[in-house]
Each structure stands twice: as structure tokens, then as C-alpha cells.
Design an enzyme around this catalytic site. Structure first.
Site, PDB file in Angstrom:
ATOM      1  N   LYS A  93       0.824  -1.234   0.000  1.00  0.00           N
ATOM      2  CA  LYS A  93       0.000   0.000   0.000  1.00  0.00           C
ATOM      3  C   LYS A  93       0.841   1.259   0.000  1.00  0.00           C
ATOM      4  O   LYS A  93       0.445   2.274  -0.551  1.00  0.00           O
ATOM      5  CB  LYS A  93      -0.962   0.005   1.192  1.00  0.00           C
ATOM      6  CG  LYS A  93      -0.304  -0.243   2.525  1.00  0.00           C
ATOM      7  CD  LYS A  93      -1.002  -1.353   3.265  1.00  0.00           C
ATOM      8  CE  LYS A  93      -0.018  -2.048   4.182  1.00  0.00           C
ATOM      9  NZ  LYS A  93      -0.574  -3.171   4.880  1.00  0.00           N
ATOM     10  N   ILE A 124     -10.806  -8.645   1.071  1.00  0.00           N
ATOM     11  CA  ILE A 124     -12.050  -8.020   0.567  1.00  0.00           C
ATOM     12  C   ILE A 124     -11.792  -7.493  -0.850  1.00  0.00           C
ATOM     13  O   ILE A 124     -10.886  -6.684  -1.036  1.00  0.00           O
ATOM     14  CB  ILE A 124     -12.503  -6.839   1.453  1.00  0.00           C
ATOM     15  CG1 ILE A 124     -12.702  -7.277   2.903  1.00  0.00           C
ATOM     16  CG2 ILE A 124     -13.780  -6.211   0.905  1.00  0.00           C
ATOM     17  CD1 ILE A 124     -13.026  -6.124   3.858  1.00  0.00           C
ATOM     18  N   ASP A 188      -1.174   3.919   7.925  1.00  0.00           N
ATOM     19  CA  ASP A 188      -1.565   2.775   7.091  1.00  0.00           C
ATOM     20  C   ASP A 188      -2.938   3.028   6.443  1.00  0.00           C
ATOM     21  O   ASP A 188      -3.123   2.819   5.252  1.00  0.00           O
ATOM     22  CB  ASP A 188      -1.597   1.522   7.979  1.00  0.00           C
ATOM     23  CG  ASP A 188      -2.024   0.281   7.220  1.00  0.00           C
ATOM     24  OD1 ASP A 188      -1.208  -0.234   6.436  1.00  0.00           O
ATOM     25  OD2 ASP A 188      -3.187  -0.144   7.393  1.00  0.00           O
ATOM     26  N   LYS A 192      -4.420   3.620   2.461  1.00  0.00           N
ATOM     27  CA  LYS A 192      -5.494   2.800   1.872  1.00  0.00           C
ATOM     28  C   LYS A 192      -6.657   3.661   1.377  1.00  0.00           C
ATOM     29  O   LYS A 192      -7.193   3.409   0.292  1.00  0.00           O
ATOM     30  CB  LYS A 192      -5.966   1.767   2.895  1.00  0.00           C
ATOM     31  CG  LYS A 192      -4.907   0.703   3.148  1.00  0.00           C
ATOM     32  CD  LYS A 192      -5.255  -0.130   4.355  1.00  0.00           C
ATOM     33  CE  LYS A 192      -4.257  -1.253   4.555  1.00  0.00           C
ATOM     34  NZ  LYS A 192      -4.457  -1.937   5.841  1.00  0.00           N
ATOM     35  N   GLY A 289      -3.767 -11.300   6.978  1.00  0.00           N
ATOM     36  CA  GLY A 289      -3.563 -12.742   7.134  1.00  0.00           C
ATOM     37  C   GLY A 289      -3.102 -13.353   5.821  1.00  0.00           C
ATOM     38  O   GLY A 289      -3.399 -12.840   4.740  1.00  0.00           O
TER      39      GLY A 289
HETATM   40  N1  LIG Z   1       0.664  -9.608   6.602  1.00  0.00           N
HETATM   41  C1  LIG Z   1      -0.540  -9.251   6.176  1.00  0.00           C
HETATM   42  O1  LIG Z   1      -1.563  -9.690   6.696  1.00  0.00           O
HETATM   43  C2  LIG Z   1      -0.683  -8.313   5.009  1.00  0.00           C
HETATM   44  C3  LIG Z   1      -1.964  -7.969   4.550  1.00  0.00           C
HETATM   45  C4  LIG Z   1      -2.100  -7.116   3.421  1.00  0.00           C
HETATM   46  C5  LIG Z   1      -0.964  -6.627   2.819  1.00  0.00           C
HETATM   47  N2  LIG Z   1       0.271  -6.970   3.297  1.00  0.00           N
HETATM   48  C6  LIG Z   1       1.436  -6.430   2.594  1.00  0.00           C
HETATM   49  O2  LIG Z   1       2.139  -7.509   1.997  1.00  0.00           O
HETATM   50  C7  LIG Z   1       3.531  -7.235   1.961  1.00  0.00           C
HETATM   51  C8  LIG Z   1       4.282  -8.381   2.618  1.00  0.00           C
HETATM   52  O3  LIG Z   1       3.863  -8.501   3.956  1.00  0.00           O
HETATM   53  P1  LIG Z   1       4.285  -9.762   4.856  1.00  0.00           P
HETATM   54  O4  LIG Z   1       3.445  -9.688   6.071  1.00  0.00           O
HETATM   55  O5  LIG Z   1       4.298 -10.991   4.028  1.00  0.00           O
HETATM   56  O6  LIG Z   1       5.805  -9.341   5.226  1.00  0.00           O
HETATM   57  P2  LIG Z   1       6.941 -10.322   5.777  1.00  0.00           P
HETATM   58  O7  LIG Z   1       6.351 -11.471   6.498  1.00  0.00           O
HETATM   59  O8  LIG Z   1       7.925  -9.438   6.484  1.00  0.00           O
HETATM   60  O9  LIG Z   1       7.615 -10.900   4.434  1.00  0.00           O
HETATM   61  C9  LIG Z   1       8.456 -10.177   3.587  1.00  0.00           C
HETATM   62  C10 LIG Z   1       9.664 -11.064   3.278  1.00  0.00           C
HETATM   63  O10 LIG Z   1      10.451 -10.439   2.264  1.00  0.00           O
HETATM   64  C11 LIG Z   1      11.821 -10.472   2.696  1.00  0.00           C
HETATM   65  N3  LIG Z   1      12.610  -9.391   2.140  1.00  0.00           N
HETATM   66  C12 LIG Z   1      12.467  -8.064   2.359  1.00  0.00           C
HETATM   67  N4  LIG Z   1      13.416  -7.383   1.709  1.00  0.00           N
HETATM   68  C13 LIG Z   1      14.177  -8.306   1.069  1.00  0.00           C
HETATM   69  C14 LIG Z   1      15.323  -8.225   0.225  1.00  0.00           C
HETATM   70  N5  LIG Z   1      15.926  -7.049  -0.031  1.00  0.00           N
HETATM   71  N6  LIG Z   1      15.824  -9.378  -0.286  1.00  0.00           N
HETATM   72  C15 LIG Z   1      15.287 -10.560   0.012  1.00  0.00           C
HETATM   73  N7  LIG Z   1      14.205 -10.727   0.815  1.00  0.00           N
HETATM   74  C16 LIG Z   1      13.663  -9.589   1.335  1.00  0.00           C
HETATM   75  C17 LIG Z   1      11.701 -10.282   4.191  1.00  0.00           C
HETATM   76  O11 LIG Z   1      12.893 -10.591   4.847  1.00  0.00           O
HETATM   77  P3  LIG Z   1      13.325  -9.641   6.119  1.00  0.00           P
HETATM   78  O12 LIG Z   1      12.270  -9.806   7.136  1.00  0.00           O
HETATM   79  O13 LIG Z   1      14.664 -10.179   6.522  1.00  0.00           O
HETATM   80  O14 LIG Z   1      13.400  -8.224   5.600  1.00  0.00           O
HETATM   81  C18 LIG Z   1      10.561 -11.235   4.524  1.00  0.00           C
HETATM   82  O15 LIG Z   1      10.965 -12.580   4.628  1.00  0.00           O
HETATM   83  C19 LIG Z   1       3.702  -5.872   2.662  1.00  0.00           C
HETATM   84  O16 LIG Z   1       3.713  -4.852   1.681  1.00  0.00           O
HETATM   85  C20 LIG Z   1       2.446  -5.765   3.510  1.00  0.00           C
HETATM   86  O17 LIG Z   1       2.086  -4.420   3.774  1.00  0.00           O
HETATM   87  C21 LIG Z   1       0.440  -7.794   4.363  1.00  0.00           C
END
Ligand SMILES: NC(=O)c1ccc[n+]([C@@H]2O[C@H](COP(=O)([O-])OP(=O)(O)OC[C@H]3O[C@@H](n4cnc5c(N)ncnc54)[C@H](OP(=O)(O)O)[C@@H]3O)[C@@H](O)[C@H]2O)c1
Length: 322
Positions: A93, A124, A188, A192, A289
Site C-alpha cells: 500500500k 475483501i 496505514d 489505503k 492474514g
Molecule cells: N501480513 C498481512 O496480513 C498483510 C496484509 C495485506 C498486505 N500486506 C502487505 O504484503 C507485503 C508483505 O507482507 P508480509 O506480512 O508478508 O511481510 P513479511 O512477512 O515481512 O515478508 C516479507 C519477506 O520479504 C523479505 N525481504 C524483504 N526485503 C528483502 C530483500 N531485499 N531481499 C530478500 N528478501 C527480502 C523479508 O525478509 P526480512 O524480514 O529479513 O526483511 C521477509 O521474509 C507488505 O507490503 C504488507 O504491507 C500484508
């Protein structure tokens, strides 16, 4: 059946969900996953790389899913993917709210797509619905509970916890990040509501212009007073179009117990759209999630495969922001 080869950038909460869903989709082939070396999944080791150029240079990869999070590196990866003429599907976002104008222009020049359903409201399908509705309807107002962390915290406060206890509980359950500022202060939700408003009204809102009040000053006394009056406090974003201006804000707000938002609890998200001629529409679902969010991402991929995805964001209207 049309098939597509994809790469996933980021194998965290959402990346794993996307991989899990795609493994069961006969038309989606995950060819590469970008992650840090220490997080490579040994069961699928041949798919993993820590070198993004390997993905850009691979001509067989048609589409890149960006689920890295953060801003600078993620934006760089999205721009590069588009420059290499690969479609992009992202849940980011921050990048979309700040750069959709530039990125959609970049995509259109090469006749490819940038899709971002998962950036707002998790599972959603609100972006798809706004795109469909606006073909016939005028949208006059968008209201949303679009942050699961703060909605969870307020729900727990109405169940008796104080703010700090509720925040700790959200962190314990993995709903809140270790630095929860972006959620608690409303940044955040500013992103959105800007994304939805941009799309609904073909404009581009500078998120720095959105007035916002966070929830960290809500006390037990505020909650008790609301309860005594059969009301609830919800952290909401609202945006309405009035002639030549858009009134937009993010703030905690008091609602009657019988309002649609008052029954949206815990990590759930909800949106109300005021439209004409369709009238009021309400949406509720898991706002975050792994699998709900990944589902939104894979739906975007399928739309792109089936050539149904339309890049119909455009920045043609200028409005005063109040
Ligand atoms: N979680 C949710 O429920 C949710 C819902 C809607 C949208 N989102 C969006 O989805 C996206 C991902 O969220 P997430 O919760 O999946 O995050 P996350 O669990 O932190 O996963 C991101 C992964 O990418 C890796 N990464 C980041 N920079 C990197 C790099 N330079 N090289 C290699 N790997 C790298 C991170 O490693 P490190 O941790 O070591 O940096 C981590 O393993 C975000 O934009 C978030 O706002 C998430």
C-alpha cells in the site's frame, strides 16, 4: 488453458500464502522466489534465489508478485519488473499510495498490468468492486475500517483491556508489528483511503494532505462512556466527493451500537460505499492474514492471465483536499 510463469519477491507471511495457493493452480507456475539466503525453503530449494537480476533476466517469467514490504527496495523491484515488461501484482500500500500515478503510466507504456487488490482490505475485493461499480455508478463516499491491528486493539478495549494491554495482545498474536506506529497513528489507513479515492475519482491524492488522528490517546474512561451510551469507538477512514473537493480523514469515531461498523470486530475490515444509482453497499472480510491476502493476489494473477485485468487507474481530475 492459458498458463503463466511467475516469480514471488518475498517469502514471508503473504509470499508463503501465494506459493501455497499457486501450487494448486494448474495455470500458474512459480519459477523463482526471491528471499534472503537464510530463509530459503529447503523443500523447494531449486526455486530460491537472492539475486533479483536472475528474475528480471529470465524471459520465461511473465509476472512478478511483490510481497517484500517496505518502500525503497520494493519500489525499485516493481519499477524494474515493469521495465523488463513483466506484469506486477503487489500488496504494497505504501508504494501504491505514493506512486500509482507513475507506475501505472510505466505499465501502460509497455501494455502490461500493475494490479494491487491486496494492498487494501486484505481479502475483501474492494478494488475490483470499485472498478466495476464506477462503470455505471457515481461513488460519493467511501468509509472504511481498513486496519486490522487497530480494530483488534479497540475490540479488546471494549472487552475490558486498557490500550497497552490490548496492544501487547495484538503483538502476541502477530497482528501488530514490533513498531506499530504506522497502524496506531493512522498512516496505514491514510494510504489505503488514498488508494481507493484515487481509483474511485480518477485522481491522485497526496497522502501528506490527509488529516489524521491516531488511537493511542483513547482511554478506558472513553470506552466506558461510549459503552454507557450504547456506542462504540471505531478507527475509520472516510473520503467523500463534493463538487470540486474531496473531504478525507482518518480518525477514531463514535458509532451507535446498531451501525454496520459496530459489529466489525477484531482483525476484520469493512467498507461502506455510497453510490448512485446502486445506493449503499457494504463489504466485510478478513483484512489481513496469509491466505485471505494471498487469495486477492492470486485473483489478480488470474485476471491478468485471462486478459480481464484493466489498468483503469488514471489521474485526470484535480480536486481540493479538505
Ligand atoms: N501480513 C498481512 O496480513 C498483510 C496484509 C495485506 C498486505 N500486506 C502487505 O504484503 C507485503 C508483505 O507482507 P508480509 O506480512 O508478508 O511481510 P513479511 O512477512 O515481512 O515478508 C516479507 C519477506 O520479504 C523479505 N525481504 C524483504 N526485503 C528483502 C530483500 N531485499 N531481499 C530478500 N528478501 C527480502 C523479508 O525478509 P526480512 O524480514 O529479513 O526483511 C521477509 O521474509 C507488505 O507490503 C504488507 O504491507 C500484508
Amino acid at each position: 488453458m492459458k498458463k503463466i510463469n511467475i516469480a514471488i519477491l518475498g517469502y514471508g507471511v503473504i509470499g508463503k500464502g501465494v506459493f501455497e495457493i499457486c501450487r494448486n493452480m494448474p495455470n500458474i507456475n512459480v519459477v523463482k522466489i526471491l528471499e534472503r539466503k537464510e530463509r530459503f525453503d529447503q523443500n523447494y530449494i531449486e526455486l530460491f534465489t537472492d539475486n533479483a537480476d536472475e528474475i528480471f533476466r529470465n524471459k520465461k517469467i511473465d509476472l512478478v508478485v511483490e510481497v517484500l514490504g517496505g518502500y525503497d527496495f520494493a519500489k525499485q523491484m516493481i519499477v524494474k519488473s515493469l521495465q523488463y515488461e513483466k506484469h506486477v501484482v503487489t500488496a504494497n500500500k505504501e508504494v501504491i499510495a505514493k506512486d500509482i500515478d507513475f507506475l501505472s503510466n510505466l505499465a501502460s507504456r509497455s501494455n502490461i498490468s500493475i494490479a494491487y487488490e491486496a494492498s487494501v482490505g486484505g481479502g475483501i475485493p474492494i478494488i475490483k468492486n470499485i472498478k466495476e461499480l464506477k462503470k455505471v455508478n457515481k461513488i460519493s463516499k467511501i468509509s472504511g475500517i481498513l486496519n486490522g491491528t487497530t480494530n483488534f486493539i479497540l475490540t479488546k478495549m471494549f472487552e475490558g483491556l486498557d490500550f497497552n494491554e490490548a496492544l501487547k495482545e495484538a503483538q502476541r498474536l502477530g497482528f501488530a508489528e514490533s513498531d506499530p506506529t504506522a497502524d496506531l497513528e493512522g498512516y496505514d489507513m491514510m494510504r489505503k483511503i488514498a488508494i481507493l479515492s484515487d481509483l474511485a475519482w480518477d485522481t491522485f491524492i497526496d497522502i501528506n494532505q490527509i488529516p489524521q488522528i491516531g488511537i493511542s490517546k483513547i482511554t478506558k474512561e472513553d470506552v466506558l462512556l461510549a459503552k454507557e451510551n450504547n456506542k462504540v469507538i471505531k478507527f475509520v477512514c472516510e473520503s467523500s466527493l463534493n463538487n470540486d473537493s474531496i473531504e478525507i480523514k482518518v480518525e477514531p469515531k463514535i458509532f451507535d451500537n446498531n451501525h454496520f461498523f459496530s459489529n466489525v470486530n477484531n482483525e476484520f475490515n469493512a467498507v461502506i460505499l455510497e453510490t448512485f444509482p446502486n445506493d449503499t453497499l457494504t463489504f466485510i472480510g478478513k483484512g489481513a492474514g496469509s491466505l485471505p491476502t494471498a487469495s486477492a493476489i492470486v485473483l489478480d494473477i488470474v485476471d491478468i492471465i485471462e486478459e480481464r485485468y484493466i489498468n483503469n487507474y488514471q489521474n485526470i481530475n484535480k480536486y481540493k483536499i479538505n
